[in-house]
Each structure stands twice: as structure tokens, then as C-alpha cells.
Design a protein around this motif. Structure first.
Motif, PDB file in Angstrom:
ATOM      1  N   GLY A  45       0.811  -1.224   0.000  1.00 47.22           N
ATOM      2  CA  GLY A  45       0.000   0.000   0.000  1.00 47.22           C
ATOM      3  C   GLY A  45       0.839   1.265   0.000  1.00 47.22           C
ATOM      4  N   LEU A  46       1.946   1.229   0.731  1.00 39.48           N
ATOM      5  CA  LEU A  46       2.752   2.452   0.863  1.00 39.48           C
ATOM      6  C   LEU A  46       3.696   2.648  -0.320  1.00 39.48           C
ATOM      7  CD1 LEU A  46       3.673   2.541   4.654  1.00 39.48           C
ATOM      8  CD2 LEU A  46       2.537   4.354   3.371  1.00 39.48           C
ATOM      9  N   ALA A  47       4.263   1.552  -0.819  1.00 35.37           N
ATOM     10  CA  ALA A  47       5.348   1.708  -1.785  1.00 35.37           C
ATOM     11  C   ALA A  47       4.977   1.294  -3.204  1.00 35.37           C
ATOM     12  CB  ALA A  47       6.567   0.912  -1.326  1.00 35.37           C
ATOM     13  N   TYR A  48       4.024   0.370  -3.370  1.00 36.02           N
ATOM     14  CA  TYR A  48       3.783  -0.163  -4.706  1.00 36.02           C
ATOM     15  C   TYR A  48       2.453   0.246  -5.337  1.00 36.02           C
ATOM     16  CZ  TYR A  48       7.972  -2.899  -4.140  1.00 36.02           C
ATOM     17  OH  TYR A  48       9.281  -3.259  -3.967  1.00 36.02           O
ATOM     18  N   ALA A  49       1.437   0.481  -4.532  1.00 33.84           N
ATOM     19  CA  ALA A  49       0.145   0.860  -5.101  1.00 33.84           C
ATOM     20  C   ALA A  49       0.286   2.221  -5.797  1.00 33.84           C
ATOM     21  CB  ALA A  49      -0.906   0.927  -4.002  1.00 33.84           C
ATOM     22  N   PRO A  50      -0.416   2.404  -6.915  1.00 36.18           N
ATOM     23  CA  PRO A  50      -0.335   3.712  -7.572  1.00 36.18           C
ATOM     24  C   PRO A  50      -1.043   4.776  -6.746  1.00 36.18           C
ATOM     25  CG  PRO A  50      -1.990   2.337  -8.623  1.00 36.18           C
ATOM     26  CD  PRO A  50      -1.308   1.472  -7.609  1.00 36.18           C
ATOM     27  N   MET A  51      -0.651   6.034  -6.904  1.00 38.73           N
ATOM     28  CA  MET A  51      -1.319   7.074  -6.126  1.00 38.73           C
ATOM     29  C   MET A  51      -2.582   7.522  -6.846  1.00 38.73           C
ATOM     30  SD  MET A  51       0.875  10.512  -6.687  1.00 38.73           S
ATOM     31  CE  MET A  51       0.842  11.416  -8.212  1.00 38.73           C
ATOM     32  N   ASP A  52      -3.451   8.180  -6.102  1.00 39.60           N
ATOM     33  CA  ASP A  52      -4.690   8.698  -6.659  1.00 39.60           C
ATOM     34  C   ASP A  52      -4.365   9.978  -7.432  1.00 39.60           C
ATOM     35  OD1 ASP A  52      -7.822   8.533  -6.336  1.00 39.60           O
ATOM     36  OD2 ASP A  52      -7.248  10.633  -6.153  1.00 39.60           O
ATOM     37  N   TYR A  53      -4.931  10.120  -8.649  1.00 38.56           N
ATOM     38  CA  TYR A  53      -4.504  11.275  -9.456  1.00 38.56           C
ATOM     39  C   TYR A  53      -5.039  12.594  -8.904  1.00 38.56           C
ATOM     40  CZ  TYR A  53      -9.051  11.731 -11.737  1.00 38.56           C
ATOM     41  OH  TYR A  53     -10.385  11.931 -11.973  1.00 38.56           O
ATOM     42  N   GLN A  54      -6.095  12.531  -8.084  1.00 38.03           N
ATOM     43  CA  GLN A  54      -6.614  13.770  -7.499  1.00 38.03           C
ATOM     44  C   GLN A  54      -5.990  14.066  -6.144  1.00 38.03           C
ATOM     45  OE1 GLN A  54     -10.867  13.040  -7.693  1.00 38.03           O
ATOM     46  NE2 GLN A  54     -11.094  14.828  -9.019  1.00 38.03           N
ATOM     47  N   GLN A  55      -5.854  13.014  -5.311  1.00 40.39           N
ATOM     48  CA  GLN A  55      -5.418  13.236  -3.926  1.00 40.39           C
ATOM     49  C   GLN A  55      -3.915  13.102  -3.750  1.00 40.39           C
ATOM     50  OE1 GLN A  55      -7.515  10.905  -1.083  1.00 40.39           O
ATOM     51  NE2 GLN A  55      -9.466  11.114  -2.133  1.00 40.39           N
ATOM     52  N   GLY A  56      -3.248  12.540  -4.744  1.00 38.76           N
ATOM     53  CA  GLY A  56      -1.818  12.306  -4.589  1.00 38.76           C
ATOM     54  C   GLY A  56      -1.568  11.197  -3.589  1.00 38.76           C
ATOM     55  N   ASN A  57      -0.458  11.289  -2.882  1.00 38.11           N
ATOM     56  CA  ASN A  57      -0.061  10.178  -2.006  1.00 38.11           C
ATOM     57  C   ASN A  57      -0.787  10.147  -0.669  1.00 38.11           C
ATOM     58  OD1 ASN A  57       1.971   8.573  -3.409  1.00 38.11           O
ATOM     59  ND2 ASN A  57       3.039  10.523  -3.570  1.00 38.11           N
ATOM     60  N   SER A  58      -1.472  11.221  -0.294  1.00 37.45           N
ATOM     61  CA  SER A  58      -2.226  11.183   0.964  1.00 37.45           C
ATOM     62  C   SER A  58      -3.340  10.142   0.876  1.00 37.45           C
ATOM     63  CB  SER A  58      -2.806  12.552   1.307  1.00 37.45           C
ATOM     64  OG  SER A  58      -3.686  12.964   0.292  1.00 37.45           O
ATOM     65  N   PHE A  59      -3.674   9.746  -0.351  1.00 38.61           N
ATOM     66  CA  PHE A  59      -4.659   8.687  -0.573  1.00 38.61           C
ATOM     67  C   PHE A  59      -4.263   7.390   0.151  1.00 38.61           C
ATOM     68  CE2 PHE A  59      -3.937   4.977  -3.219  1.00 38.61           C
ATOM     69  CZ  PHE A  59      -5.180   4.357  -3.220  1.00 38.61           C
ATOM     70  N   ARG A  60      -2.952   7.198   0.363  1.00 37.63           N
ATOM     71  CA  ARG A  60      -2.476   5.956   0.986  1.00 37.63           C
ATOM     72  C   ARG A  60      -2.985   5.774   2.418  1.00 37.63           C
ATOM     73  NH1 ARG A  60       1.138   4.063  -2.645  1.00 37.63           N
ATOM     74  NH2 ARG A  60       1.931   5.658  -4.044  1.00 37.63           N
ATOM     75  N   ILE A  61      -3.473   6.863   3.000  1.00 35.90           N
ATOM     76  CA  ILE A  61      -4.052   6.773   4.352  1.00 35.90           C
ATOM     77  C   ILE A  61      -5.250   5.816   4.342  1.00 35.90           C
ATOM     78  CG2 ILE A  61      -5.169   8.126   6.196  1.00 35.90           C
ATOM     79  CD1 ILE A  61      -3.384  10.471   5.363  1.00 35.90           C
ATOM     80  N   ILE A  62      -5.842   5.612   3.166  1.00 30.75           N
ATOM     81  CA  ILE A  62      -6.982   4.690   3.046  1.00 30.75           C
ATOM     82  C   ILE A  62      -6.626   3.310   3.609  1.00 30.75           C
ATOM     83  CG2 ILE A  62      -6.471   3.679   0.771  1.00 30.75           C
ATOM     84  CD1 ILE A  62      -9.392   3.957   0.057  1.00 30.75           C
ATOM     85  N   TYR A  63      -5.339   2.913   3.488  1.00 29.83           N
ATOM     86  CA  TYR A  63      -4.945   1.565   3.882  1.00 29.83           C
ATOM     87  C   TYR A  63      -5.006   1.321   5.388  1.00 29.83           C
ATOM     88  CZ  TYR A  63      -3.763   1.127  -0.951  1.00 29.83           C
ATOM     89  OH  TYR A  63      -3.864   1.105  -2.319  1.00 29.83           O
ATOM     90  N   ILE A  64      -5.123   2.381   6.178  1.00 31.07           N
ATOM     91  CA  ILE A  64      -5.414   2.148   7.595  1.00 31.07           C
ATOM     92  C   ILE A  64      -6.778   2.706   7.978  1.00 31.07           C
ATOM     93  CG2 ILE A  64      -3.291   1.702   8.879  1.00 31.07           C
ATOM     94  CD1 ILE A  64      -2.770   4.627   8.917  1.00 31.07           C
ATOM     95  N   HIS A  65      -7.165   3.811   7.327  1.00 31.09           N
ATOM     96  CA  HIS A  65      -8.425   4.455   7.695  1.00 31.09           C
ATOM     97  C   HIS A  65      -9.621   3.528   7.465  1.00 31.09           C
ATOM     98  CE1 HIS A  65     -11.289   7.700   8.262  1.00 31.09           C
ATOM     99  NE2 HIS A  65     -11.884   7.339   7.157  1.00 31.09           N
ATOM    100  N   VAL A  66      -9.682   2.941   6.284  1.00 32.38           N
ATOM    101  CA  VAL A  66     -10.842   2.098   5.949  1.00 32.38           C
ATOM    102  C   VAL A  66     -10.886   0.811   6.793  1.00 32.38           C
ATOM    103  CG1 VAL A  66     -11.850   0.684   4.102  1.00 32.38           C
ATOM    104  CG2 VAL A  66     -11.341   3.080   3.693  1.00 32.38           C
ATOM    105  N   PRO A  67      -9.777   0.053   6.901  1.00 31.18           N
ATOM    106  CA  PRO A  67      -9.851  -1.128   7.780  1.00 31.18           C
ATOM    107  C   PRO A  67     -10.191  -0.773   9.228  1.00 31.18           C
ATOM    108  CG  PRO A  67      -7.831  -1.187   6.486  1.00 31.18           C
ATOM    109  CD  PRO A  67      -8.470   0.126   6.217  1.00 31.18           C
ATOM    110  N   ALA A  68      -9.643   0.328   9.743  1.00 29.74           N
ATOM    111  CA  ALA A  68      -9.917   0.710  11.131  1.00 29.74           C
ATOM    112  C   ALA A  68     -11.388   1.065  11.313  1.00 29.74           C
ATOM    113  CB  ALA A  68      -9.027   1.880  11.551  1.00 29.74           C
TER     114      ALA A  68
END
Lengths: 249, 66
Positions: free
Chosen positions: A44-67
Motif C-alpha cells: 500500500g505504501l510503496a507499490y500501489a499507484p497514487m490517486d490522481y486527485q489526492q496524490g499520495n495522501s490517498f495511501r491513508i486509506i490503507y489504515i483508515h478504511v480497515p480501522a
């Protein structure tokens, strides 16, 4: 299948059986947690592509959604344990409910905090009294309420029943959280994932998320078992089998 | 890797602060939810074992006193 579930239910209702069987489950939960979490985190942090609108802050999804997902499902588990305690008077249900509350509170807190941090670059604000955010905050207070109620009430049986009742009544908040994004759409976006539809993001984005959800569930199991086992030893201290175990080590 | 370099990875396209604080706080809390119950389980075991030994000592002294 049904009979197997029934036997499992009755066995898990026995503190002795629960304590003995979960001892052999612990390494599996530990291993699954470390495996899924590390795969999910690196992916999620290093290999998933970033969101074209949100940029890399999108990666927060990988803890926000499961939590956020666990915050709600742990609460429902706690309510189910409450029903089992009140209807079938199974004492082990209360041990599990007690062990569930702190993890559930932590998950809700993680969802709230990561949501607030994510909100700054994405929404331009860390908080708004949006329906989804408010109902999650209420969920957090419900968890704290259940934890405080147990500390406040004596004897243990009275505290157990009061906690069960509060957990059951608080379930009303769960559908409010779920549908808040559709009923009062102000800030938080509607659900990204639906069981009935294909995910609206590429597999390279949702597969790491799936790994994280599995990792979170394994962590939940691990944490709950550790807490429940300590509580069983305390509650069943007078029982012969507990004394045997304590003398052995 | 999605990023060109390691420094690119740590920089998170300018969102480093948001991404790393989110992950940091969350991992810390999750580790606490394993470590605290684990220590508590060990402490509980040790404490109950002490209590058991005390009870045993009390019983033997009571029988020898008679």
C-alpha cells in the motif's frame, strides 16, 4: 455444519476449553497479523499507484478504511456477545465482550485521527460536524462508556449485564454510521466498496487494502485472545484446572 | 516500486507529514493493543502463582502449628 457450530458454541462457553484451545490459536493469529500487515503496508505504501486527485495522501486509506470497518464490526460483535450473555447467561460471552471493548475503542480512535489528518490536504479541514464524522465520534464515546461502566459497577455480574445492555442499545448507531453518507451527504464521501458491486478502483489499489483488512482482523483476534485469557485466569482462579496450569509453569 | 527513489518514497509527493503521522500513530496504537494485554497476561499469571504459593505456605504452617 450446524451441529459443528453448536458444539463449538458450547465448548467455547466453557472457560477451561476456551483457555486451552486458544493457547494453540495464538501463534496463528500472531503470524497472520504480521504476514498480512507487512504485505499490506509495503504494498500500500510503496507499490500501489497514487490517486490522481489526492496524490499520495490517498495511501491513508490503507489504515483508515480497515480501522473504520473494524470499529463497527467489533461493536456489533460486542452487542452479539451482550445478547448471548443476557439470553443464554453464558459467562464467557462477557469475557469476550470485555476483551473487545479496548480494541474497538482503539480502532475507532484510529479511524477518527487518520480521517482528520487525511481531511487536511483533501477537504481543507480536519473536522466538520458531518453526519459520518459525528456518528463515529458517538461510537467512540459508546466504547468509552462501556469501558467506564465496567470499572464503575460492582459486583462483576451487575457490571456485565449493564455493559451488555449499553452495547445492545448502542447498536442503533451502527446503521446511522453506515447510511449517514447517503442520508446527510455533506463532507464524507459515500462507501467506496459495496459487496454487490465490483470495486471502483484498480486491483493494484484494492488488493493491498484487502491484505490490510485481513491483517486488522488477525490483530483483533490476537489482542482479544490475550485479554480474554488473562481475564479467565482471574475469574476462574478458584477452579482446580487453573491452579493446575499455574503450578505447572 | 511506485516511487523513483527512496527519498521520493519518504517525501510522499509532499504529503509526507500526513501519510507518516497517520501510519505512525496507527501502528503505535495497534502495537499497544498487543503488547499491553501480553504483559498483562504475564503479570496476571505471575501474580496468581504468588498468591497460590502464599496460600500453600499458609496451609502448611497452619497444619504444623496444630
Amino acid at each position: 455444519m450446524w451441529n459443528w457450530l453448536k458444539t463449538l458454541y458450547h465448548r467455547l462457553g466453557s472457560p477451561k476449553w476456551f483457555y486451552q484451545i486458544t493457547g494453540s490459536w495464538l501463534p496463528w493469529f500472531a503470524g497472520a497479523t504480521l504476514l498480512f500487515m507487512s504485505v499490506g503496508l509495503v504494498w500500500g505504501l510503496a507499490y500501489a499507484p497514487m490517486d490522481y486527485q489526492q496524490g499520495n495522501s490517498f495511501r491513508i486509506i490503507y489504515i483508515h478504511v480497515p480501522a473504520a470497518f473494524l470499529a463497527q464490526s467489533v461493536y456489533m460483535m460486542m452487542a452479539v456477545a451482550g445478547v448471548v450473555l443476557l439470553v443464554w447467561k453464558m459467562k464467557m460471552a462477557d469475557v469476550v465482550a470485555q476483551a473487545l471493548a479496548p480494541v474497538g475503542a482503539a480502532m475507532t480512535f484510529i479511524a477518527l485521527v487518520t480521517g482528520a489528518i487525511w481531511g487536511v490536504p483533501t477537504w481543507g479541514t480536519w473536522w466538520m460536524w458531518d453526519a459520518r464524522l459525528t456518528s463515529m465520534l458517538i461510537l467512540f464515546f459508546l466504547y468509552l462508556g462501556v469501558i467506564a461502566l465496567r470499572e464503575a459497577l460492582k459486583p462483576q455480574e451487575v457490571a456485565a449485564r449493564a455493559c451488555a445492555l449499553l452495547a445492545i442499545v448502542g447498536v442503533i448507531n451502527i446503521p446511522i454510521i453506515k447510511y449517514s453518507v447517503d442520508w446527510w451527504y455533506t463532507l464524507h464521501q459515500p462507501a467506496t466498496f459495496k459487496l454487490t458491486e465490483k470495486p471502483a478502483m484498480p486491483a493494484s489499489m484494492w488488493l493491498p487494502l484487502l491484505m490490510m483488512v485481513l491483517g486488522f482482523y488477525a490483530l483483533l483476534g490476537w489482542s482479544v485472545l490475550l485479554r480474554a485469557r488473562a481475564e479467565i485466569l482471574r475469574r476462574e482462579f478458584k477452579a482446580g484446572w487453573v491452579r493446575e496450569i499455574l503450578q505447572r509453569k | 516500486m511506485y516511487f523513483d527513489s527512496l527519498s521520493d518514497f519518504f517525501n510522499m509527493g509532499g504529503h509526507a507529514l500526513y501519510v507518516w503521522t497517520s501510519f505512525g500513530i496507527s501502528l503505535l496504537l495497534m502495537a499497544a493493543n498487543i503488547l499491553l494485554p501480553w504483559w498483562n497476561l504475564k503479570r496476571t499469571r505471575a501474580q496468581l502463582q504468588r498468591q497460590l504459593r502464599r496460600e500453600a505456605a499458609l496451609n502448611t504452617s497452619a497444619t504444623t502449628a496444630e
